[in-house]
Design a protein around this motif. Structure first.
Motif: not given
Length: 225
Positions: A27-33, A40-42, A48-52, A85-90
């Protein structure tokens, strides 16, 4: 110095792949992004679902890794990972080359492995990780040629987990092999802003790093990836 085609932040795949990463870390990674508007975030596929969910209203993409970090899983396994991964939003997939098959000179398998993954990815982005630290210059060139034949979108230097990362020398070899037909991602060992710029100047289109914030701020990245 060559002028960058875009702001440095938009070259960066903000990365967290260590096995002990927690949900709060991600979550911190995504907020920084979001704060720095990275490309992107990797992350590992579990996240993946959480990041999406966090990034869905932004232009920060969600990238995940497949066949990571060894590349030795079967094509069918990689395709299944991609589908989930694609289904989860990647929206971007970084897949590891089958290094064992490549070292065995089973180039038909290597090409077909990449082709099957690209077919599964469809119109999304597929990056193939060569693991340049395990290859000599001739092998790097050959791996790039196979990736080009398979029509993947990017060749990428490294996982960061197998004894070495990106070097300017490796990026030059990759650029000479793929020209403008494919993109290049430099990952692993990019420690400073100047490191990132040096990679971009010789041909990198993306920079995979866990220290994206430090790099855009001009600080040293002490993290291993």
């Amino acid at each position: 110095m060559k002028k960058l085609a875009k702001k440095l932040n938009k070259y960066i795949d903000h990365t967290l792949l260590k096995p002990e990463a927690s949900l709060n870390d991600i979550r911190n990674l995504c907020q920084e992004a979001l704060e720095h508007d990275f490309a992107s975030v990797c992350v590992n596929s579990y996240f993946v679902k959480e990041c999406n969910e966090i990034l869905k209203d932004s232009d920060v993409k969600v990238c995940t890794v497949v066949g990571f970090p060894l590349g030795a899983s079967t094509s069918e396994t990689k395709v299944a990972e991609i589908s989930q991964a694609l289904s989860d939003g990647a929206t971007e997939i970084d897949m590891v080359l089958n290094i064992s098959a490549f070292k065995s000179s089973d180039y038909d398998y290597v090409i077909n492995d990449m082709k099957k993954c690209k077919a599964a990815v469809g119109d999304k982005v597929l990056k193939v990780i060569l693991e340049t630290s395990l290859l000599n210059d001739k092998e790097i060139k050959k791996a790039c040629e196979l990736a080009k034949e398979a029509k993947v979108d990017f060749v990428k230097t490294s996982t960061g987990f197998n004894g070495g990362g990106a070097t300017v020398h490796h990026i030059k070899i990759m650029k000479a092999a793929v020209g403008n037909d494919m993109c290049i991602k430099a990952s692993g060992g990019v420690k400073t802003r100047q490191d990132a710029i040096d990679m971009i100047v010789v041909g990198a289109d993306r920079i995979g790093t866990s220290g994206g914030v430090q790099i855009v701020k001009g600080e040293a990245n002490e993290r291993p990836y």
